[in-house]
Write an enzyme that holds these catalytic residues in place. Structure first.
Site, mmCIF file in Angstrom:
data_model
loop_
_atom_site.group_PDB
_atom_site.id
_atom_site.type_symbol
_atom_site.label_atom_id
_atom_site.label_comp_id
_atom_site.label_asym_id
_atom_site.label_seq_id
_atom_site.Cartn_x
_atom_site.Cartn_y
_atom_site.Cartn_z
ATOM 1 N N ARG A 1 -14.292 -7.456 -22.764
ATOM 2 C CA ARG A 1 -13.951 -8.629 -22.620
ATOM 3 C C ARG A 1 -15.167 -9.331 -22.152
ATOM 4 N NH1 ARG A 1 -9.997 -10.162 -19.102
ATOM 5 N NH2 ARG A 1 -11.829 -11.131 -17.537
ATOM 6 N N TYR B 1 -19.123 -32.379 -34.625
ATOM 7 C CA TYR B 1 -18.049 -31.832 -35.199
ATOM 8 C C TYR B 1 -16.392 -32.142 -34.582
ATOM 9 C CZ TYR B 1 -15.084 -27.600 -36.484
ATOM 10 O OH TYR B 1 -14.357 -26.692 -37.114
ATOM 11 N N ASP C 1 -25.448 -28.576 -30.915
ATOM 12 C CA ASP C 1 -24.763 -27.835 -32.003
ATOM 13 C C ASP C 1 -25.794 -27.407 -32.994
ATOM 14 O OD1 ASP C 1 -23.522 -26.904 -34.354
ATOM 15 O OD2 ASP C 1 -21.532 -27.696 -33.500
ATOM 16 N N LYS D 1 -20.672 -19.810 -40.218
ATOM 17 C CA LYS D 1 -21.158 -20.384 -41.238
ATOM 18 C C LYS D 1 -22.214 -19.560 -41.834
ATOM 19 C CE LYS D 1 -18.032 -23.396 -40.031
ATOM 20 N NZ LYS D 1 -18.317 -24.161 -39.089
HETATM 21 C C1 LIG Z 1 -17.173 -24.847 -37.948
HETATM 22 C C2 LIG Z 1 -18.086 -25.621 -36.882
HETATM 23 C C3 LIG Z 1 -17.920 -25.305 -35.643
HETATM 24 C C4 LIG Z 1 -16.698 -24.332 -34.927
HETATM 25 O O1 LIG Z 1 -17.056 -23.169 -35.187
HETATM 26 P P1 LIG Z 1 -15.788 -22.146 -35.637
HETATM 27 O O2 LIG Z 1 -16.534 -20.889 -35.691
HETATM 28 O O3 LIG Z 1 -14.796 -22.781 -36.707
HETATM 29 O O4 LIG Z 1 -15.051 -22.107 -34.144
HETATM 30 C C5 LIG Z 1 -18.660 -25.931 -34.705
HETATM 31 N N1 LIG Z 1 -19.621 -26.998 -34.906
HETATM 32 C C6 LIG Z 1 -19.948 -27.250 -36.254
HETATM 33 C C7 LIG Z 1 -21.106 -27.955 -36.731
HETATM 34 C C8 LIG Z 1 -19.227 -26.398 -37.373
HETATM 35 O O5 LIG Z 1 -19.340 -26.624 -38.525
#
Ligand SMILES: *Cc1c(COP(=O)(O)O)cnc(C)c1O
Length: 379
Positions: free
Chosen positions: A47, A100, A172, A197
């Site tokens: 963990r 997001y 982000d 992504k």
């Molecule tokens: C998908 C996404 C997230 C969240 O990520 P997960 O892996 O789905 O939890 C955060 N920021 C952006 C810009 C995203 O496209």
């Protein structure tokens, strides 16, 4: 990406072993006690840290130009650990850009724990950011470009304001990937990724990461990662490592396809405005030229004369572009933030109701354009 240099490297294995173990035993109780007191650096329990995951963390830190990284079970796991791990009751967060959606839902939730927030979406320049910093502002949270309207932020100018005012910044960086934008070099304290992504890149794994200085990542490790338990498994880490190996070639192809799709959309009167840094010719073009060394394949455009029915008809007429959430994989995807009843809410957030978002995948621009062309002719 360098070769595996961890335990077992003497076998010559070119990929890291998947350390599918929940715990690591120690040769003596004294060693156990010492290592448990430094769990961010030592293999005690999966963990906390695991060699396969730690290898991915090292690679991500290198790629972002940070000292350390921590991986999570999802991008939201990473975002939760940053916000809830670094902030407490009485703190304020300033969100800049159309960040997001679930990140903002989390911010709402944190209100129950005494953490307040403000969202800045229209004027997102450094002066507006400075004007919204309060004495209790503990974090400025950025996303650039935003992943619906693709608006870019002037990162060096905003992070300079934040530093002068003694406020940390997190961004982000999922859209650009660390290949195309290096926020830490532009002054940010933390870069956050959804590995789900482009970095994972094959729509078969969910994961997240945060990169920053060693002390900051340690703080997030103990207050966020360890306690909230959003953990990346060794198997998932090995899948993300596989994605990382082809990231440069995939991103180049996403960019090439996206540029051709954007050039095509410019010829369609129904695609009134295209949002993507490549399509940016206004004042933000200069920021784009300075900050990005390449473009990913996520874009949006505004369908003219948008109603829910018309957007639905267009999306349903596509077949190569399949309907769904997420982005950054092989397959092209389409979605829209429009719902039958949310037009006013979207406008209030500065999102045009006719926004159609495309994740331009790797099938090739000829097929992608043919699919779009067929869908436009049904309107
Ligand atoms: C998908 C996404 C997230 C969240 O990520 P997960 O892996 O789905 O939890 C955060 N920021 C952006 C810009 C995203 O496209």
């Amino acid at each position: 990406m360098g070769p595996w240099d961890g335990p077992g490297h003497e076998t010559g294995a070119v990929t890291p072993p998947v350390f599918q173990t929940s715990l690591f035993t120690k040769p003596s109780f004294r060693t156990f006690v010492q290592q448990q007191a430094a769990e961010h650096d030592e293999y005690v329990y999966s963990r906390g840290t695991n060699p396969t995951v730690a290898f991915l963390e090292q690679r991500l830190a290198l790629l972002e130009g940070g000292e350390a990284a921590k991986c999570f079970g999802s991008g939201m796991g990473a975002i939760s650990a940053v916000l809830a791990g670094l902030l407490g009751s009485g703190d304020h967060v300033l969100f800049v850009n159309n960040v997001y959606g679930p990140t903002l839902e989390l911010a709402e939730r944190l209100g129950a724990f005494g953490i307040e927030h403000t969202v800045l979406t229209e004027d997102t320049g450094p002066d507006a950011v400075e004007a919204h910093i309060r004495p209790d502002t503990a974090l400025i949270y950025l996303e650039s470009p935003g992943t619906m309207r693709m608006k870019v932020l002037d990162l060096p100018a905003i992070t300079a304001v934040a530093r002068r005012r003694g406020v940390r910044t997190a961004i982000d960086n999922t859209w650009a990937t660390p290949l195309f934008q290096k926020p830490l070099a532009l002054g940010a304290d933390l870069a956050i990724h959804s590995l789900t992504k482009y970095i994972g890149g094959h729509s078969d794994v969910v994961g997240g990461a945060v990169v920053g200085t060693r002390p900051l990542i340690r703080e997030i490790f103990y207050n966020g990662h360890q306690l909230f338990g959003s953990v990346m498994s060794a198997t998932e880490a090995s899948m993300v490592l596989r994605g990382l190996r082809t990231l440069p070639v995939r991103m180049e192809e996403h960019r090439r396809n996206a540029e051709r799709v954007i050039d095509y959309l410019a010829t369609r009167p129904e695609a009134a405005v295209v949002h993507h840094p490549y399509a940016e010719h206004g004042p933000d073009a200069e920021i784009t030229a300075r900050q990005f060394s390449g473009f990913s394949g996520l874009l949006s455009f505004e369908l003219a004369e948008a109603t829910f029915e018309r957007v639905a008809r267009f999306i349903d007429a596509l077949s190569l572009f399949r309907t769904g959430v997420s982005w950054g994989g092989y397959e092209s995807l389409v979605t829209s933030p429009l719902r039958p009843d949310n037009e006013a809410q979207l406008r209030a957030k500065g999102v045009p109701p006719g926004t159609v978002r495309l994740s331009v995948g790797l099938e090739g621009a000829d097929r992608q354009i043919a699919d779009l062309e067929a869908a436009f002719t049904t309107l």
